[in-house]
Structure formats: structure tokens, C-alpha cells
Design a protein around this motif. Structure first.
Motif, PDB file in Angstrom:
ATOM      1  N   MET B  96      78.252  44.211  70.173  1.00  0.00           N
ATOM      2  CA  MET B  96      76.896  43.908  70.583  1.00  0.00           C
ATOM      3  C   MET B  96      75.955  44.240  69.422  1.00  0.00           C
ATOM      4  O   MET B  96      75.150  45.147  69.513  1.00  0.00           O
ATOM      5  N   ILE B  98      73.449  42.650  66.198  1.00  0.00           N
ATOM      6  CA  ILE B  98      72.721  41.474  65.743  1.00  0.00           C
ATOM      7  C   ILE B  98      72.999  41.281  64.260  1.00  0.00           C
ATOM      8  O   ILE B  98      72.650  42.130  63.443  1.00  0.00           O
ATOM      9  N   PHE B 101      70.217  41.654  61.537  1.00  0.00           N
ATOM     10  CA  PHE B 101      69.522  42.933  61.412  1.00  0.00           C
ATOM     11  C   PHE B 101      70.332  43.863  60.519  1.00  0.00           C
ATOM     12  O   PHE B 101      71.548  43.721  60.380  1.00  0.00           O
ATOM     13  N   LEU B 109      68.216  49.781  67.805  1.00  0.00           N
ATOM     14  CA  LEU B 109      67.699  48.638  68.565  1.00  0.00           C
ATOM     15  C   LEU B 109      67.071  49.047  69.899  1.00  0.00           C
ATOM     16  O   LEU B 109      67.705  49.693  70.728  1.00  0.00           O
ATOM     17  N   ASN B 110      65.822  48.650  70.047  1.00  0.00           N
ATOM     18  CA  ASN B 110      65.017  48.963  71.238  1.00  0.00           C
ATOM     19  C   ASN B 110      64.828  50.468  71.461  1.00  0.00           C
ATOM     20  O   ASN B 110      64.450  50.897  72.550  1.00  0.00           O
ATOM     21  N   GLU B 112      63.498  52.128  68.629  1.00  0.00           N
ATOM     22  CA  GLU B 112      62.925  52.375  67.313  1.00  0.00           C
ATOM     23  C   GLU B 112      61.880  53.477  67.365  1.00  0.00           C
ATOM     24  O   GLU B 112      61.162  53.634  68.347  1.00  0.00           O
ATOM     25  N   ILE B 130      56.596  49.920  63.352  1.00  0.00           N
ATOM     26  CA  ILE B 130      57.953  50.441  63.230  1.00  0.00           C
ATOM     27  C   ILE B 130      58.007  51.399  62.037  1.00  0.00           C
ATOM     28  O   ILE B 130      57.573  51.053  60.939  1.00  0.00           O
TER      29      ILE B 130
ATOM     30  N   GLN C 230      59.231  43.549  66.395  1.00  0.00           N
ATOM     31  CA  GLN C 230      60.668  43.838  66.273  1.00  0.00           C
ATOM     32  C   GLN C 230      61.423  43.284  67.482  1.00  0.00           C
ATOM     33  O   GLN C 230      62.495  42.699  67.338  1.00  0.00           O
ATOM     34  N   ASP C 231      60.840  43.467  68.660  1.00  0.00           N
ATOM     35  CA  ASP C 231      61.457  42.920  69.876  1.00  0.00           C
ATOM     36  C   ASP C 231      61.568  41.404  69.776  1.00  0.00           C
ATOM     37  O   ASP C 231      62.585  40.816  70.152  1.00  0.00           O
ATOM     38  N   ARG C 233      61.795  39.611  67.103  1.00  0.00           N
ATOM     39  CA  ARG C 233      62.852  39.252  66.157  1.00  0.00           C
ATOM     40  C   ARG C 233      64.236  39.440  66.797  1.00  0.00           C
ATOM     41  O   ARG C 233      65.135  38.626  66.615  1.00  0.00           O
ATOM     42  N   ALA C 234      64.379  40.543  67.542  1.00  0.00           N
ATOM     43  CA  ALA C 234      65.669  40.805  68.185  1.00  0.00           C
ATOM     44  C   ALA C 234      66.007  39.686  69.172  1.00  0.00           C
ATOM     45  O   ALA C 234      67.124  39.159  69.186  1.00  0.00           O
ATOM     46  N   GLN C 237      67.043  36.572  67.413  1.00  0.00           N
ATOM     47  CA  GLN C 237      68.378  36.589  66.816  1.00  0.00           C
ATOM     48  C   GLN C 237      69.460  36.419  67.869  1.00  0.00           C
ATOM     49  O   GLN C 237      70.427  35.714  67.655  1.00  0.00           O
ATOM     50  N   ASN C 238      69.307  37.127  68.967  1.00  0.00           N
ATOM     51  CA  ASN C 238      70.341  37.043  69.995  1.00  0.00           C
ATOM     52  C   ASN C 238      69.802  37.560  71.322  1.00  0.00           C
ATOM     53  O   ASN C 238      69.634  38.761  71.512  1.00  0.00           O
ATOM     54  N   GLU C 240      71.121  37.667  74.250  1.00  0.00           N
ATOM     55  CA  GLU C 240      72.053  38.430  75.082  1.00  0.00           C
ATOM     56  C   GLU C 240      72.069  39.900  74.668  1.00  0.00           C
ATOM     57  O   GLU C 240      71.936  40.802  75.504  1.00  0.00           O
ATOM     58  N   ILE C 241      72.204  40.134  73.362  1.00  0.00           N
ATOM     59  CA  ILE C 241      72.261  41.506  72.880  1.00  0.00           C
ATOM     60  C   ILE C 241      70.929  42.203  73.127  1.00  0.00           C
ATOM     61  O   ILE C 241      70.887  43.363  73.531  1.00  0.00           O
ATOM     62  N   ALA C 242      69.831  41.467  72.905  1.00  0.00           N
ATOM     63  CA  ALA C 242      68.519  42.052  73.148  1.00  0.00           C
ATOM     64  C   ALA C 242      68.416  42.495  74.602  1.00  0.00           C
ATOM     65  O   ALA C 242      67.947  43.592  74.900  1.00  0.00           O
ATOM     66  N   ILE C 247      65.740  45.078  76.354  1.00  0.00           N
ATOM     67  CA  ILE C 247      64.508  44.327  76.072  1.00  0.00           C
ATOM     68  C   ILE C 247      64.353  43.248  77.141  1.00  0.00           C
ATOM     69  O   ILE C 247      65.310  42.569  77.485  1.00  0.00           O
ATOM     70  N   ILE C 252      59.235  38.761  76.599  1.00  0.00           N
ATOM     71  CA  ILE C 252      58.964  38.683  75.158  1.00  0.00           C
ATOM     72  C   ILE C 252      58.748  37.237  74.742  1.00  0.00           C
ATOM     73  O   ILE C 252      57.847  36.911  73.961  1.00  0.00           O
TER      74      ILE C 252
END
Lengths: 347, 532, 368
Positions: B96, B98, B101, B109-110, B112, B130, C230-231, C233-234, C237-238, C240-242, C247, C252
Motif C-alpha cells: 500500500m 504510492i 511519493f 501518509l495522512n 504528516e 507540510i 498533500q492529500d 496529491r495522494a 496518485q492512488n 485506493e491507498i489514500a 483520507i 478531497i
């Protein structure tokens, strides 16, 4: 009772339901404001016939799994080139229509094949890519219409200008060539026999193709590519075939449309033509993954009757011309609905 | 070692749609303990983990019975982030992370660290900047704790896969309140040295006072690493072994052992000298079921079982031979060499395939029974066609109809008629359609993958009987791939076990449980080779 | 699924490879730079005229292009629905013209009025796009078309009849519907004129507007460095992972679209205060097309965009816009060719970019 309603709703589907209700309201209103029903019916038959082939053109693409073919303008361009060449040689009557077809169809095969190759590399993004491929080809062809060395005075600008006119009259070539074939009248209603027969013939051919081994293969490739693979079907080849057939039907479609309309519309004219066609087939009950000829017929009929009945009714209520606005809202609304719906079978 | 209980699962029961998958499962993890959890595929490990992590699928299917107790408090997680907040850390089998990144961004992640600025004071915390330096510092600290030296500012996408596992662990220990870390098959993608390093990491974490739950099919690792080992079988705990009591043999036997009911009482002897299909050096690029170097002779008239744990490639073999995934190697059928990767050719050579993915590959979900049964034969063998005019050949409705009716009768497919859509049928009947589709190709070799997956017990028996009948009456050679070893042992003449994409060995169905268990764990050593 | 062993990327320090990579990275802008130079040569425009036009466009256009960046970073592709943002801006302008609020006050008030409209429009767009994940671009485009027609319906039929509006300068003689053009004389150049340099012959530089553009650039750069950025961007990018990291993906994505729509509203106001007349039924129609084309010409892709690409793209696209009619006339004897050409470029560049992006995604998925 509720179950029956639910079932009916599931079978009819939301877009068809809404459009039908709209249509009903407008029909009642038309009766109230006393519009001439025979005249409306006659014009409806013509409009169904002239638009239906362009809607039918979407079928092979959906069957082959490339979704709603919003790159219809590719085929339309081929059809227009065929027509323009036929007129340039001052052909008239059935010969002009036949020559236009004879030039347009091979062109459409080449163009469809090339576009099919592109589509095989962008699986999943067919709609947006198709839209912009269509847009750019239409706008690129604008330059062609302007520069192409056509000489027939019926087509080039009369005074000093270069290039072809925006609209080209067809009265000397194939104006109403299908509409008037075996045409007759029932009371005040004019029946465009040839037009409807021609559409019927195309429908039959599409249906028959669906029954062949290749037609079956294409259908399977579209509905479940993995299943198709396990049957030894070449999916990419079937997608190309679907695209080629769709492009061919689109080029025939624009010729049928133009002969009924009486003009060729060049330049930006065909830019948006794919959207009402897509809307029509969706109204007919198709999804971007599944479509049948019945959807084409029902959808074109519903959509066109709405477009025939609604504007005069609205015009009684408010001034101004709203047919364009009305068509825009309905067709884009229906496509939006299709996009925002999760269709069975997933993406 | 301390012995305070950290996490306790007490009498957990769970069923999916009336299908009981967990029964009174108890499992306790103490502070500083490495606890192993082993079991075959389908033994209930994933369901147990889903309960622990509060995966939505559990609530959607009616929740579970029993208690989850974390540090003495009963908890019930309804979503993964809740489990995370309570200190359950998970290191996923699928990473899991990214790729775009950096390592540090992924670790934080989340979570920060941010610093306030003018705008955030006006609008809110979401507008805080950040704090790259502090995040980097935190990430570095976690990586250092694991003994990892790679740069925390590298984008993850460019790193070797081996590092990813460590980044995931770093993320879990960076969370301040992590109490229990669950590793699901952590070493499956690691090289030997990486795996070694990883096991050290796990020990280090346990020494720091965390509880570690270690799920693995690599029994040697489990035995050497774990303080205690829970063995699951068919949704029940069959043993709890302490360090010292556990051996690879013991665990293997416990995992597999169960009563076998032979369905086939076969007197027939398979002609061992007459291979119908020779497979050599088969390699298949099937994601998640890679086959690396597979050799096997298939004998005419036999039912060969293919078994092994998930992810080791047993599924890949049939898929590769039938051209569903890119494959290399050589294939000789009755003396004729066949190129791989051409599905059409395989079908024309009378090989048929019933896919493990019934919904995705096996069936046209929205189409009629009729269509599903005949289409493959129509495409590959040009059956069910009639010539209308010299230029036009279309489908032969009459033949299609007759054949479908025959199939419905022969296979006892319970349906309204040939036009019924297959999506409206039960799982067992759908599987029969898949088999009917394969029979229509009149195969002499039939590959069947996971024939009884997702269908109820009564139907399972019928499907297996059907396969036996095909073999007996029509002489079809059958290759049956299944995750259920018991099923293979109940119908097959021989059973090939695949481990890490290679043939580990071939066993007779009545071989001892221990042999099967060892082979599936890749621990059979030399014993298997002689029997091939 | 077991991910395959991936090799570390090959050593990238060789200068040749570096140059090659830079060339590929800047291939699109370079191509258009060459086109612009050739075009400028044949157009034979007065340098001062050309420079003046470019400066003016670099002031009035970039904010509309900037509006696209955040949805791109949120993984939603090109937001063709900034048309709705432009509409929100125009609503602001129509209202202040109606109440005859003029000057920079007028612009400011219009910008403030536009915000709630833009937020609502953005929210609706975001909701819709969340229902059409994976098909965001086509959906936003069709939604844009849809909105254009609804706008026509609203301002042709409802204004004057349902919504009372009496301003002879704006309403058609029938009393129903807004006129085709609304004169924005009250606020024309209101922003540009605050600080303007006219020292050079034939060239005026609207410093104040340029400052506003610069401010927006800085604001977006800052924004992407915040937690929310940042959220975004996350999520981009993906998803599912976010989502697994806790998140709220849908929220978002809606936020990203709202920001984009608000920026587009302001962008349209900045653009129109320079143009000086509002073409009620036309000014907004091509906004999405031209902004997307500009951004792509600047070297951005459907999944990647930054401030510099916005500025470079706006510069190149609008230079091409200025020169192509005259270049077309001088080269081929017809100014129309130039006009067709630039429309063709706008559509064509989007088509090519979409094909390339989808192609890359397709082959990446295949290699998995």
C-alpha cells in the motif's frame, strides 16, 4: 403492485421513462394548442429516417466493446468527401448518390481501420479520445474544404472567395433521392418510403451480420474480452472491425441525412453530430456496453418526436427559438446520465 | 519475556451467507511475543484478519460473534482507520505504497507533521504547511530503527521490491501507539537475504515490546521465528504449539489432515507409458500465479490433480497452456508439438478449459445458456453454422437449440429453458454450463480449475461426479486444479503439487497427510523426485 | 498478487541521456515554439504590436489555465467543466452591470458574488465526477456542454420573466432574455489600469493584473505544500491507498473541483475586464477548450501539470493565436486558414495528448 412498477421501471429505464413522459406532456399540449398532427407525423417520419442511420452506426462499436463511438465525425467526413467529389463531376440523381457512396465507403474503411488501431492502444478512454479525434478531424477538414481544388460553381464561393461554401445545395444531385423513392401520401401524411426502406435494409444487414460467426465473435469480444480470449477470438481484430463498420455506417448515415435535408453542411457543421446520435441510442434503452437494433429504432423515434413536438409547443408559450437549446439539454443530459451510472458488467 | 496479554480474540465465529468460515477461534498475542498463524488457503486466516482490521466486508455480511479484546478492553472495529487508531498495524501482502511519493511521504501518509501559517490560522488546520524536514526526520528515525540505510527522500517507484516491505513496517512503527503488527506473508516477495533481514526486524520489534502476528506459508520461518503457533484448519483452531513443540512435519500434518472420502473407486489402471501431453519447461506470466519451470507428463485417461498453495502457480498452468496468459516452453500432444499462446489452436486440438474465474472468463453473464454453451465451439471448430448462400454463413438455430436441450438434459442443468440468462442460475448450474461449454468442444483433454469454488456442498458433489462420469464414459483426460486438497484426493488418480512455480512432486491420493503438507510447504526435499 | 521484482532504474547520469530526456520532456513546447517562430516570421507583424498583444494575453489568460492544475494533480484529468466557473464569473459581472457598480469596486464585488455560485457549481461537478470515476474528462466535458445549454435557457427565458430584471441596456426589447452582448464599459480595464506602464511606444503593461496573476501562481504553489495539497496529491496518485490511509477521497476530489471552479470564475472576470464586452451566450463556451489546449502545449499532461507549464503554455498558445490569421493570409492567401488552423491546433493537441496519455496508461496496465 410495487414489484410490478419496479420491474417496469427496470425494463424501461430512467431515460426512456423521462423522455416518454415529456413526450406525452408535449403531445397533450400539442393537441391543446391545436398543432397539425398529420404534418408533425410526416416530418417525424422523415426525421426518424434521416437520423436513424447515424444512430445505427453506434451499434457495431458498442457491440465490439469500444463504447459510444463519439468519433462518428470521422465517417461523416468520408461521406462528405464522397458527396463533394460526386457533385464536382456534375453527376445527378441516383448516379450521384451511388458514386458518393462508392467513394465514401472505401475511405471510411481506411479511416476506420486506422482509428481502430488507435483505439486498441487506449482501451478504457475511448469516449474522450473519440470526442477529440472527431473534433480535430472536423476542424482539420475545415482547412481542406478551404484549400481543396474544387471547381464546380455550385460548390465554391461565388465572389472571389476560395474554397467550398458552408452549405452546398443538392437539388442538382441527390436531393431527396431516397425520400421520394416510391413515396406516397396517406391523407396529408407524406411517407418517405425509400428512406425508411433503406434504413430497414441497413438494419437487416446489421442484424444478419450479428448472426454470422464473425458477428458472434465481435459481440463476445465486446461483452466479455476474457471470455472471448478463452474462445480463441482475436479481440483487437474485432474491435477494429467494429470501428470500421461504425465508420462505414456513419458515412452512409451522413449521405442519407444530407439527401433528406437537401444540403451538405461542411466546415463546423458536423462537429457535434455524434452527441444527438449517442443520446438517441441511450434513450432507446442501450447502455455503453449493450445495444440492439430495437434501441436504435425506439430511441430515434422517441428523441426525434420530442424534437418535432416540443419546439412548436414551447414557442406558443414563449417567444424565440429553443429547439437547439432543447436538443442540447436533452442529449447532453442523457449522455451525462449514462456516464454517471454504474452499468452492469462493470468497467 | 513478559506475559501480559496484548490482544485476545475470543471464540470468534463468522459465517458468509450461511457458510460457516470461522468457528470458536481463540488466539492470544502477548506483549513482546511473535505469534505464528498458519493454515491452508481457505482455512479462515484472511477472514480472521478482516475482523481484526474492521474491514467493511465483515459488517456488510452481518458482523461476527465473539470478542476482540485489546489490552483488557473489548473493541469492535467497523473500519480500518479505527483499527489503526487503536494501534493495530498491518503490513499488507499487496504493498500500500504510492510510487510517486518519496519514502518519507509514504511513511507519513495522512499523518504528516505540519506547521501553522497565516492562512491556516484563518481557515483551519488543513491549510497548515507540510513540515518536510520533520517528516523526513521521523521517517529516518523509523528506518534507522529497522536498520535500513536507504535514502528516505527517494521516490518509492524506483526502489527494489524488497525495500517496500520495510517501508511498510517503518510506517507502522512510526505510528506512536502501534501495539500489534500483523505481517501477512511478508517474505513471499523477498530474496533469501532480505527475508533473513526481515525476520531480524520482526524479532527486534518484539523485543521492543510490540506484539507480532506472523502469517506465513513458509513453515521453516514460522518454526524458527515464532514463540507460539496457532494452526487453523477449516475455520477451527486445531492446535496451539509452543516453541519447541513445533516442527515443520507436525505443522504440515495438522494443516492438511482430514478425512478423505474417495468418490472414485477406480479399478482402472492408467497407462503410465502413454503420455497424451508432455509439458516441458513451462513458464507462465500470470500475475500472482506465476509458473516458472514446470515439467509433467499427462497420461491418457487419467484424472490428474494439481494442488498447491495460493500464489504458487497451480492456477497458472492451465491458463498458460490454453493461451490465457503469455507462456513459454514446449508442449507435445500425442507426438505433435504445439506452439504456446494460441488459444484457437488449443481448442482446435481438442483441449478445453473450464476457468477458475467463472464470472470473468467462464461465462457471458448477460447472455443465454444457449449462447454460452455453443459460442466457443462455433468460433474455434466452426460448429453450429449453416450456409445460406455461397457468400453467407450464419448460425444454425436448430442445431444450437437441439444441442443445448441435450446438454441441459445430460448434465441435469436446472433452468427455465435454453434462453434463460446464466446470471440467473445458481453457482452449481453455472459451473455445469461451463462444463457443457467445454464438452461441446468434444475435448480429449479437459482442464478444470477450481470446479467447486463458490458453490454449495450438494452441488459440489454433483460437479465432481460429472467430471468422473466424463472421464469414465467419454474417456476424457482431465487435469483438475483445486485449492481444496481433500477434493483432489477424493477424485484424482495422481496429484501434482506445485511450489513456487515448479513441480514439487507427484503423490497418489492415498499418500499420508504429512507428505502433502510438506510438499505444499516446499519441505519435501528429495523424497518427491523418485516418485514422478 | 505478488509484485514482480523490479530493477533499479539504469544509471541516469550520462549527459547524453539527460539531454535526450530533457528534449522528450520539452518536445511539445519546443515544437510549438518552432511553429510560433515560423508563424511570426511569415506573419510579419509589427514587433511592438506582437509584444503588446502577448503581454496583454499573458495578463488576462493565465488564471483560467491555472484553474486546471489542481484537478490534474487530484488525478481527475483536465477539468473541462471550468466552463461552469466562467459562468459563475459572468453571473457576477451581469449583476454588477445591472446595478451599475463600476471600476475596481465593480470587479471586486463581481468576484465576491461569483464565489458562492462557483462553490455550488463546483460542488455539483465534483459530485458528478465522483460518480464517474475513471471517466472524469468526458463527464466534465459533457457537463460543460450541458451547462452551456442550461445557461441559454436561463438567460434567454427565465431572466425577465421569472427573475425580474429591468435594465434596458441589458434586456432584449421583448422584456425577456438578456441581450447577446452586454457592454462592460463600467469595469473595462478596471484591474489593468490600477498600475499600467505606457512608457514604451505601442506597448502598455498592465502591471497590476500581472501582479494578480503572480499572486495566484504563488498561492497555488503554497497551497500544494499544505496538508490539503498533500492529500490532493495522494488522492491523485492512488485513490485506493489514500482511502486506506484514512483520507476522505470523495471529499478531497470535490474540494479540488470547487477550487478549480472558483479560480475559473475569477479568471473569467479578469479576462472580461480586459475584453470589455460580455458575449452573453458565447464568452464562456470555448473557455475549457482553450485553457486545456494551452496547458498541454506548455508541456503538461493529463496527469501532471505545474505553474511553469501554465505560463509557458499560455505564452505559446496565444502567440500562435495572434499570428496564425496573418501568417495564414501571407502564406496561403486566406486569413481564414489561420483561424481554422488555430482551432485545429487546439483540438488536435488535446486529441494527441489524450491518446498519448491513454496509451501510456494502457501499456503500463498491460506490463503489470
Amino acid at each position: 403492485m410495487k414489484n410490478i412498477l419496479d420491474l417496469a421501471y427496470n425494463i424501461i429505464g430512467l431515460p426512456r421513462l423521462i423522455i416518454s413522459i415529456f413526450l406525452l406532456v408535449f403531445l397533450i399540449a400539442a393537441a391543446v394548442v391545436d398543432l397539425s398532427i398529420p404534418m408533425l407525423t410526416g416530418s417525424l417520419l422523415v426525421r426518424v429516417g434521416m437520423n436513424a442511420v447515424l444512430v445505427l452506426a453506434l451499434i457495431p462499436a458498442i457491440k465490439a466493446g469500444t463504447g459510444l463511438n463519439l468519433a462518428l465525425p470521422l465517417g461523416i467526413m468520408c461521406g462528405l468527401v464522397g458527396a463533394v467529389v460526386a457533385i464536382e463531376y456534375k453527376l445527378s440523381g441516383a448516379a450521384s448518390f451511388a458514386v458518393a457512396l462508392a467513394i465514401a465507403v472505401p475511405l471510411a474503411i481506411i479511416v476506420g481501420y486506422l482509428y481502430g488501431l488507435v483505439l486498441n492502444r487506449i482501451k478504457g478512454q475511448e469516449m474522450i479520445v473519440g470526442t477529440y479525434v472527431g473534433f480535430s478531424v472536423v476542424s482539420g477538414m475545415c482547412i481542406f474544404w478551404l484549400l481543396a481544388p474544387f471547381k464546380n460553381p455550385e460548390m465554391v464561393w461565388a465572389y472571389g472567395g476560395t474554397g467550398l461554401r458552408n452549405t452546398i445545395l443538392l437539388h442538382s444531385s441527390f436531393d431527396k433521392i431516397l425520400n421520394d423513392f416510391l413515396g406516397f401520401k396517406i391523407g396529408e401524411i407524406e411517407i418517405p418510403t425509400g428512406l425508411l426502406l433503406f434504413f430497414g435494409l441497413l438494419c437487416f444487414m446489421v442484424w444478419l451480420f450479428g448472426k454470422t460467426r464473425t458477428g458472434n465473435a465481435m459481440h463476445v469480444a465486446g461483452s466479455n474480452p476474457r471470455f472471448a480470449l478463452s474462445c480463441g477470438i482475436n479481440i483487437d481484430k474485432m474491435r477494429i472491425l467494429g470501428t470500421v463498420l461504425s465508420t462505414i455506417l456513419a458515412c452512409i448515415g451522413i449521405l442519407v441525412y444530407s439527401q433528406s435535408y437537401g444540403f451538405l453542411q461542411l466546415y463546423q457543421g458536423p462537429l457535434m453530430m455524434a452527441f444527438p446520435a449517442a443520446a438517441a441510442i441511450l434513450i432507446g434503452g442501450a447502455s455503453p456496453k449493450k445495444a440492439a437494433i430495437s434501441h436504435v429504432i425506439i430511441g430515434t423515434f422517441l428523441f426525434q418526436s420530442l424534437l418535432v413536438v416540443a419546439p412548436p409547443v414551447i414557442n406558443v408559450l414563449v417567444e424565440g427559438s429553443f429547439s437547439e437549446v432543447f436538443r442540447g439539454i436533452v442529449s447532453n443530459g442523457v449522455i451525462l446520465y449514462a456516464l454517471a451510472t454504474k452499468w452492469e458488467g462493470g468497467e | 519475556m513478559e506475559s501480559t496479554s496484548l490482544l485476545k480474540l475470543d471464540k470468534i465465529c463468522k459465517s458468509y451467507y450461511g457458510n460457516r468460515v470461522l468457528k470458536d477461534v481463540c488466539l492470544e498475542i502477548k506483549k513482546g511475543e511473535i505469534h505464528g498463524l498458519v493454515g491452508e488457503n481457505g482455512a479462515g486466516k484472511s477472514t480472521l484478519m478482516n475482523i481484526l482490521f474492521g474491514m467493511p466486508v465483515i459488517q456488510q455480511t452481518g458482523g461476527y460473534e465473539g470478542d476482540v479484546v485489546l489490552e483488557g478492553n473489548q473493541v469492535c472495529f467497523t473500519c480500518p482507520s479505527e483499527a489503526m487508531d487503536y494501534g493495530i498495524g498491518m503490513v499488507h501482502q499487496e504493498f500500500m505504497l504510492i510510487p510517486g511519493f518519496t519514502v518519507a511521504e509514504n511513511i507519513k501518509l495522512n499523518r504528516e507533521r505540519t506547521k501553522p501559517n497565516v492562512i491556516s490560522r484563518l481557515i483551519g488546520k488543513k491549510m497548515e504547511t507540510i513540515d518536510v524536514q520533520r517528516n523526513r526526520h521521523d521517517a529516518r528515525a523509523s528506518l534507522d530503527r529497522l536498520g535500513m540505510s536507504f535514502d528516505e527522500m527517494m521516490p518509492v517507484g524506483g526502489l527494489p521490491v524488497g525495500y517496500m516491505q520495510f517501508i511498510e513496517v517503518a510506517r507502522e512503527i512510526d505510528k506512536e501507539n502501534t501495539k500489534v503488527v500483523v505481517f501477512d506473508e511478508p517474505t513471499a516477495v523477498l530474496t533469501e537475504s532480505e527475508a533473513e533481514q526481515f525476520l531480524d526486524t520482526a524479532r527486534k520489534l518484539a523485543n521492543d515490546g510490540l506484539g507480532v502476528l506472523f502469517i506465513s506459508h513458509r513453515l521453516d520461518e514460522v518454526v524458527s521465528l515464532c514463540d507460539r503457533i496457532t494452526v487453523l484448519r477449516d475455520g477451527e483452531v486445531v492446535a496451539l504449539l509452543n516453541r519447541g513443540e513445533a516442527s515443520i512435519q507436525r505443522i504440515a500434518e495438522l494443516m492438511v489432515g482430514r478425512q478423505i472420502n474417495r468418490l472414485a473407486d477406480r479399478k482402472k489402471t492408467v497407462q503410465v507409458n502413454k503420455p497424451i501431453l508432455e509439458i516441458r519447461n513451462l513458464a507462465v506470466e500470470m500475475p500472482g500465479e506465476k509458473v516458472k519451470e514446470f515439467d509433467l507428463d499427462l497420461y491418457e485417461g487419467e484424472i490428474l490433480g494439481v494442488g498447491g498453495l495460493a500464489g504458487h502457480g497451480k492456477i497458472g498452468i492451465a491458463n498458460g497452456i490454453m493461451g490465457m496468459y503469455p507462456a513459454t516452453g514446449s508442449l507435445v500432444k500425442q507426438g505433435k508439438s504445439l506452439p504456446l499462446g494460441d488459444t484457437m489452436l488449443m481448442l482446435q486440438e481438442n483441449m478445453a478449459f473450464v476457468s477458475e474465474d467463472r464470472r470473468g472468463v467462464g461465462l457471458l453473464w448477460d447472455e443465454s445458456i444457449e449462447h454460452n454453451i455453443i459460442i466457443a465451439a462455433m468460433q474455434s471448430q466452426k460448429k453450429f453454422l449453416k450456409r445460406v448462400t455461397p457468400l453467407l454463413t450464419i448460425e444454425d438455430r436448430k442445431k444450437i437449440h437441439e444441442h443445448t436441450l441435450k446438454m441441459i438434459k445430460d448434465l441435469d442443468i436446472r433452468c427455465v429453458g435454453p434462453q434463460q440468462l446464466v446470471k440467473r442460475l445458481s453457482g452449481g448450474n453455472q459451473q455445469k454450463i461451463c462444463i457443457a461449454r467445454a464438452i461441446t468442444l468434444s475435448p480429449d483433454i479437459l482442464f478444470v480449475s477450481e470446479p467447486t469454488r463458490g458453490i454449495d456442498i450438494g452441488a459440489k458433489r454433483i460437479v465432481l461426479d460429472l467430471l468422473l462420469q466424463l472421464n469414465r464414459d467419454l474417456g476424457v483426460t482431465i487435469v483438475m486444479t483445486s485449492s481444496e486438497l481433500a477434493e483432489l484426493r477424493s477424485v484424482c488418480d495422481r496429484i501434482a503439487i506445485i511450489y513456487e512455480g515448479r513441480l514439487e512432486g507427484v503423490l497418489p491420493p492415498d499418500a499420508p497427510d504429512l507428505d502433502f503438507g510438506l510438499m505444499m510447504a516446499g519441505e519435501f526435499e528429495h523424497k518427491g523426485a523418485d516418485q514422478v | 498478487m505478488i509484485p514482480e521484482q523490479k530493477e533499479l532504474k539504469p544509471n541516469t547520469n550520462s549527459p547524453l541521456i539527460k539531454i535526450k530526456r530533457k528534449l522528450i520532456e520539452f518536445a511539445v513546447p519546443l515544437l510549438f515554439l518552432v511553429l510560433c517562430i515560423i508563424g511570426a516570421y511569415y506573419a510579419r507583424l509589427q514587433p511592438s504590436f506582437l509584444i503588446n498583444e502577448i503581454i496583454m494575453r499573458m495578463a488576462r489568460n493565465p488564471v483560467l489555465v491555472l484553474a486546471l492544475i489542481i484537478p490534474v494533480l487530484a488525478g481527475m484529468g483536465m477539468n473541462f467543466a471550468i466552463v461552469l466557473g466562467a459562468m459563475a464569473g459572468q453571473i457576477g459581472l451581469i449583476i454588477i452591470t445591472h446595478y451599475e457598480v463600476t471600476g475596481i469596486t465593480g470587479v471586486t464585488v463581481a468576484a465576491l458574488i461569483a464565489v458562492p455560485f462557483a462553490i455550488v457549481f463546483g460542488y455539483l461537478t465534483g459530485k458528478l465526477l465522483n460518480r464517474a470515476k475513471g471517466k472524469e474528462m468526458i463527464t466534465s466535458m459533457i457537463f460543460g456542454f450541458f451547462a452551456v445549454y442550461v445557461w441559454q435557457l436561463f438567460f434567454l427565458v427565465f431572466v425577465g420573466s421569472i427573475i425580474p430584471m429591468r435594465n434596458e441596456k441589458m434586456i432584449l426589447s421583448t422584456g425577456v432574455g438578456v441581450r447577446n452582448t452586454v457592454d462592460l464599459v463600467g469595469i473595462r480595464y478596471a484591474l489593468d489600469d490600477i498600475i499600467k506602464i505606457r512608457d514604451l511606444p505601442g506597448i502598455t503593461i498592465p502591471i497590476s493584473t500581472l501582479i494578480v496573476v503572480a499572486l495566484f501562481c504563488i498561492l497555488i504553489t503554497f497551497f500544494m505544500k499544505t496538508k490539503l495539497g498533500q492529500d490532493i496529491r495522494a488522492v491523485g496518485q492512488n485513490m485506493e491507498i489514500a482511502a486506506i490511509s484514512g483520507i476522505n477521497v470523495d471529499k478531497i476530489r470535490i474540494t479540488a473541483i470547487i477550487i478549480s471552479t472558483v479560480l475559473a470564475a475569477w479568471g473569467q472576470i479578469i479576462w472580461l475586464q480586459n475584453i470589455g464586452t460580455l458575449n452573453t451566450y458565447g464568452s464562456h463556451v470555448q473557455v475549457g477548450l482553450f485553457a486545456v489546449a494551452a496547458l498541454l502545449i506548455g508541456g503538461a499532461s493529463v496527469a501532471k501539470a505545474n505553474i511553469w507549464q501554465v505560463l509557458l503554455g499560455t505564452f505559446l498558445f496565444h502567440t500562435l493565436f495572434i499570428i496564425s490569421p496573418t501568417a495564414g493570409r501571407n502564406l496561403l492567401g486566406d486569413a481564414q486558414i489561420g483561424e481554422f488552423f488555430r482551432v485545429f491546433v487546439a483540438y488536435g493537441v488535446i486529441a494527441v495528448a489524450l491518446v498519448l496519455h491513454a496509451w501510456q496508461k494502457h501499456s503500463a496496465a498491460k506490463n503489470k
